[in-house]
Design an enzyme around this catalytic site. Structure first.
Site, short mmCIF file in Angstrom:
data_model
loop_
_atom_site.label_atom_id
_atom_site.label_comp_id
_atom_site.label_asym_id
_atom_site.label_seq_id
_atom_site.Cartn_x
_atom_site.Cartn_y
_atom_site.Cartn_z
N HIS A 1 -0.93 10.71 -28.33
CA HIS A 1 -1.27 9.50 -27.75
C HIS A 1 -2.57 8.15 -28.86
CE1 HIS A 1 -1.72 10.91 -23.29
NE2 HIS A 1 -0.03 10.22 -23.84
N LYS B 1 3.09 11.56 -11.22
CA LYS B 1 2.04 10.67 -12.11
C LYS B 1 3.41 9.49 -12.81
CE LYS B 1 -0.64 13.64 -14.41
NZ LYS B 1 -1.04 14.30 -16.71
N GLU C 1 -4.66 17.29 -11.55
CA GLU C 1 -4.94 17.66 -12.26
C GLU C 1 -6.15 17.81 -12.89
OE1 GLU C 1 -3.18 15.85 -16.15
OE2 GLU C 1 -4.40 15.22 -17.69
N ARG D 1 -2.62 21.30 -14.75
CA ARG D 1 -2.10 20.25 -14.63
C ARG D 1 -2.35 20.37 -15.90
NH1 ARG D 1 0.78 16.01 -11.21
NH2 ARG D 1 1.91 14.72 -13.19
N LYS E 1 7.86 22.69 -14.56
CA LYS E 1 6.73 21.48 -13.99
C LYS E 1 6.38 21.73 -12.58
CE LYS E 1 5.15 17.08 -14.83
NZ LYS E 1 5.50 15.99 -15.42
N ARG F 1 0.82 -1.04 -0.36
CA ARG F 1 -0.44 -0.27 0.48
C ARG F 1 0.73 1.24 0.29
NH1 ARG F 1 -3.58 -2.98 3.55
NH2 ARG F 1 -4.99 -3.87 2.30
N GLU G 1 9.66 17.60 -24.91
CA GLU G 1 8.73 17.66 -23.95
C GLU G 1 9.09 19.63 -23.65
OE1 GLU G 1 6.14 16.49 -23.12
OE2 GLU G 1 6.53 14.14 -23.61
N HIS H 1 7.51 9.01 -27.66
CA HIS H 1 6.66 8.85 -26.88
C HIS H 1 6.60 9.99 -27.69
CE1 HIS H 1 3.71 10.71 -23.63
NE2 HIS H 1 4.28 11.57 -23.67
N HIS I 1 -0.88 15.52 -26.43
CA HIS I 1 -0.31 14.34 -26.01
C HIS I 1 -1.52 14.00 -26.08
CE1 HIS I 1 2.95 15.49 -23.31
NE2 HIS I 1 3.27 14.82 -22.96
N ASN J 1 -0.16 18.95 -21.13
CA ASN J 1 -0.79 17.35 -21.92
C ASN J 1 -0.82 18.06 -23.03
OD1 ASN J 1 -1.30 15.31 -20.27
ND2 ASN J 1 -3.03 16.17 -19.67
P1 NAD Z 1 12.47 5.07 -22.80
O1 NAD Z 1 12.27 5.37 -20.58
O2 NAD Z 1 12.09 3.57 -23.12
O3 NAD Z 1 13.69 5.46 -22.80
C1 NAD Z 1 14.17 5.70 -23.80
C2 NAD Z 1 14.94 4.54 -24.47
O4 NAD Z 1 16.54 5.19 -23.50
C3 NAD Z 1 14.91 3.26 -23.64
O5 NAD Z 1 15.76 2.31 -24.19
C4 NAD Z 1 16.31 3.55 -22.25
O6 NAD Z 1 16.89 1.35 -21.86
C5 NAD Z 1 17.47 3.75 -22.63
N1 NAD Z 1 18.47 4.67 -21.98
C6 NAD Z 1 17.47 5.31 -20.68
N2 NAD Z 1 18.69 6.15 -20.56
C7 NAD Z 1 19.80 5.68 -21.39
C8 NAD Z 1 20.63 6.21 -21.59
N3 NAD Z 1 21.37 7.74 -20.18
N4 NAD Z 1 21.66 6.02 -21.56
C9 NAD Z 1 21.62 5.52 -22.73
N5 NAD Z 1 20.34 5.28 -23.14
C10 NAD Z 1 19.05 5.32 -22.01
O7 NAD Z 1 11.39 6.42 -22.53
P2 NAD Z 1 11.35 8.04 -21.96
O8 NAD Z 1 11.59 8.76 -23.72
O9 NAD Z 1 12.49 8.44 -20.85
O10 NAD Z 1 9.78 8.16 -21.35
C11 NAD Z 1 9.28 7.35 -22.21
C12 NAD Z 1 7.72 7.04 -21.46
O11 NAD Z 1 8.06 8.16 -19.85
C13 NAD Z 1 6.70 6.72 -21.79
O12 NAD Z 1 5.76 6.00 -21.45
C14 NAD Z 1 5.74 8.45 -21.34
O13 NAD Z 1 4.23 8.03 -21.12
C15 NAD Z 1 5.88 8.34 -20.21
N6 NAD Z 1 6.01 10.08 -19.31
C16 NAD Z 1 5.56 10.11 -18.33
C17 NAD Z 1 5.15 10.93 -17.50
C18 NAD Z 1 4.74 11.46 -16.87
O14 NAD Z 1 4.56 12.56 -16.04
N7 NAD Z 1 4.14 10.31 -15.67
C19 NAD Z 1 5.42 12.79 -18.76
C20 NAD Z 1 5.95 12.05 -19.59
C21 NAD Z 1 5.99 10.66 -20.54
N1 GLY Z 2 3.27 14.90 -18.23
C1 GLY Z 2 2.34 15.26 -18.13
C2 GLY Z 2 2.15 15.47 -16.32
O1 GLY Z 2 3.30 15.25 -15.66
O2 GLY Z 2 0.84 15.77 -16.17
#
Ligand code: NAD
Ligand code: GLY
Length: 369
Positions: free
Chosen positions: A251, A142, A236, A240, A226, A120, A184, A264, A247, A244
Site C-alpha cells: 500500500h 471488504k 479482521e 484475517r 480465504k 442503507r 495474491e 495492486h 500489503h 494482508n
Molecule cells: P482492476 O479492477 O483495476 O482490473 C484490472 C484491469 O483489468 C482493469 O483495466 C479492468 O478494466 C480490466 N479487466 C477486468 N476484467 C477483465 C477481463 N476479463 N478482460 C480484460 N480486461 C479486464 O484491478 P484488480 O487487480 O482486479 O483489483 C485491484 C483492486 O482490488 C484494488 O483496488 C485493491 O485494493 C482491491 N482489492 C480488494 C480486496 C478486498 O478484499 N476487497 C482484496 C484485494 C484487492
Molecule cells: N484482501 C484481504 C482481506 O480480504 O482481508
C-alpha cells in the site's frame, strides 16, 4: 462447476467457480429476490462481458440499469461511488434491487460499498473478471474507496449474496493483470498452505499459460483458504489480518507513486519479498525460504524491487496502515512457508534494512522485474 461456501451463519453465501458460468444466466437469476438489478461495471468490461449479461437478464424479464465507471484504480473514489448512487436514484431503484458487480477488484469494491450504503443496504452479487478479483477481492465482504491520504481507507464490511467466478473471462485479461493476480494466489500459499505453495512452484508456467485446469485449481484453492479465514474472523479482529501479507509495504508503494502507477498485485508481490526479507533478518525464516519466495515471484514476472521512495517516506506511508495500533506498525511476517503471524512490533533497524535492501537504485517508477 465447483461451489464453495463462505460460512457466515445467516449471511453464508456460495462461490461458484468454473469455465463458462456467464453462459448460464440461471445462476445470476436465482440470486435475485426481485427482477430488478443494477449492473456496475467499467468501460473496458462493459463490451466484453457486462453487455451480454445485461441482455440475458433483460431477456428473462429483469429490469436492468447499468452504471459504467471509468477504468482504473485512480477512479476508486467518492466520485465514482456517487455515480453509482446517482444511476440508482435516477432509475428509482428500490431496496429489492440487486447490485451486480462485473469487473475486477476496483469495480467490485466500489459496487460493494455502493450496495452497502444505498438505502442503507441492498443485496449484491460479485462477478469477478480478473484473477485478482476471483481469488481475493470478490470474497469476504471488504468494500472500499481510496482517499488521497490512504488506500481503502473509507469502506464497509458487507458480504455479497453470491459470487460467480467464470474462469473463461481470464482469457481476455492482459498479461500484466494476470501476473498481478498471481501475487495474491502466492500469498494464500505463503500464509496458510505450504502444499499449495509447493504446487505453485511446480505449476506456475501452466498458470502463466492460462491452462484452465490449473487456473481452476489455483482459484478454488485460494478461495477455500480465504473463505476459511473470513468464516472465523469476518471483521479482521484476529487472523484475517494474515491475508494482508505484503500489503503494508504494498500500500505504501501504491500510495507513494500515486494509485494506478503500479498494479495492486505488483505492489503486493514486492511487499511479500520485503516481508519475507524482514522475516529472515529477524530469524523467523531461513535464507532458503526467502530465496524460494523470491524465486517464485521472479518466475511470475512480478517486480522484485520497490520504487525508490526513500525509507522515511515508506515508513510514513506504512504508518497510515489500518493495522497500525497505538502508533505501532503491525506487520504480517512468515514463520515458515505456509505459516504466517502478526508481529505486534518490529525492530526499526531491521525494518529500515529490509526497505533499503529491496528498493531499486534507479529513480524509475516503472514496475519492472
Ligand atoms: P482492476 O479492477 O483495476 O482490473 C484490472 C484491469 O483489468 C482493469 O483495466 C479492468 O478494466 C480490466 N479487466 C477486468 N476484467 C477483465 C477481463 N476479463 N478482460 C480484460 N480486461 C479486464 O484491478 P484488480 O487487480 O482486479 O483489483 C485491484 C483492486 O482490488 C484494488 O483496488 C485493491 O485494493 C482491491 N482489492 C480488494 C480486496 C478486498 O478484499 N476487497 C482484496 C484485494 C484487492
Ligand atoms: N484482501 C484481504 C482481506 O480480504 O482481508
Amino acid at each position: 462447476m465447483q461451489t464453495l461456501r463462505v460460512a457466515l451463519s445467516d449471511r453464508a453465501y456460495p462461490v461458484h467457480v468454473g469455465a463458462g458460468l456467464l453462459q448460464q444466466p440461471r445462476l445470476l437469476l436465482d440470486t435475485l429476490s426481485k427482477p430488478r438489478a443494477t449492473i456496475v461495471t467499467n468501460e473496458t468490461v462493459l463490451p466484453l462481458y457486462a453487455h451480454s449479461v445485461a441482455a440475458a437478464l433483460q431477456g428473462a424479464g429483469v429490469k436492468v440499469v447499468t452504471a459504467v465507471l471509468p477504468d482504473g484504480e485512480e477512479y476508486k473514489t467518492a466520485k465514482s461511488l456517487d455515480l453509482i448512487w446517482e444511476t440508482m436514484l435516477r432509475a428509482r431503484c428500490d431496496r429489492q434491487t440487486t447490485v451486480i458487480a462485473i469487473g475486477g477488484g476496483v469495480v467490485g469494491d466500489l459496487a460493494g460499498f455502493a450496495a452497502a450504503t444505498y438505502m442503507r443496504g441492498v443485496p449484491y452479487v460479485q462477478v469477478p473478471t480478473t484473477l485478482l478479483a476471483q481469488v481475493d477481492s470478490s470474497v469476504g465482504g471488504k468494500t472500499a474507496i481510496n482517499h488521497p491520504l490512504g488506500k481503502n481507507m473509507i469502506g464497509a464490511f458487507y458480504q455479497p449474496v453470491s459470487v460467480i467466478a467464470d474462469i473463461a473471462t481470464l482469457s481476455s485479461l492482459p498479461e500484466r493483470e494476470l501476473r498481478a493476480g498471481l501475487a495474491e494466489v502466492i500469498k494464500h500459499g505463503l500464509i496458510l498452505d505450504r502444499e499449495f505453495f509447493v504446487w505453485l512452484e511446480a505449476n506456475i508456467e501452466r498458470l502463466l499459460a492460462r491452462e484452465p485446469e490449473a487456473l481452476t485449481h489455483a482459484v478454488s484453492r485460494s478461495i477455500a483458504i480465504k473463505a476459511g479465514v473470513v468464516a472465523i474472523d469476518e471483521r479482521e479482529t484476529g487472523p484475517r489480518a494474515l491475508l494482508n501479507l505484503g500489503h503494508t509495504f504494498g500500500h505504501a508503494i501504491e500510495a507513494g507513486l500515486g494509485f494506478g502507477t503500479w498494479l495492486h498485485g505488483e505492489a503486493v508481490g514486492t511487499g511479500m519479498i520485503m516481508a519475507a526479507d524482514l522475516s529472515c533478518r529477524l530469524g523467523r525464516i531461513g535464507a532458503n525460504d526467502l530465496q524460494r519466495v523470491r524465486a517464485l515471484i521472479a518466475k511470475t514476472g512480478l517486480p522484485l524491487q520497490g520504487p525508490n521512495l526513500g525509507t522515511d517516506r515508506y515508513l510514513e506511508l506504512m504508518s497510515l496502515d489500518k493495522k497500525v495500533a497505538d502508533g505501532r506498525i503491525r506487520l504480517v511476517l512468515l514463520d515458515e512457508i505456509g505459516r504466517a503471524a502478526i508481529a505486534e512490533s518490529t525492530p526499526p533497524e531491521a525494518l529500515r534494512a529490509s526497505l533499503e535492501h529491496n528498493v531499486s537504485d534507479s529513480t524509475s517508477t516503472a514496475a519492472t522485474n
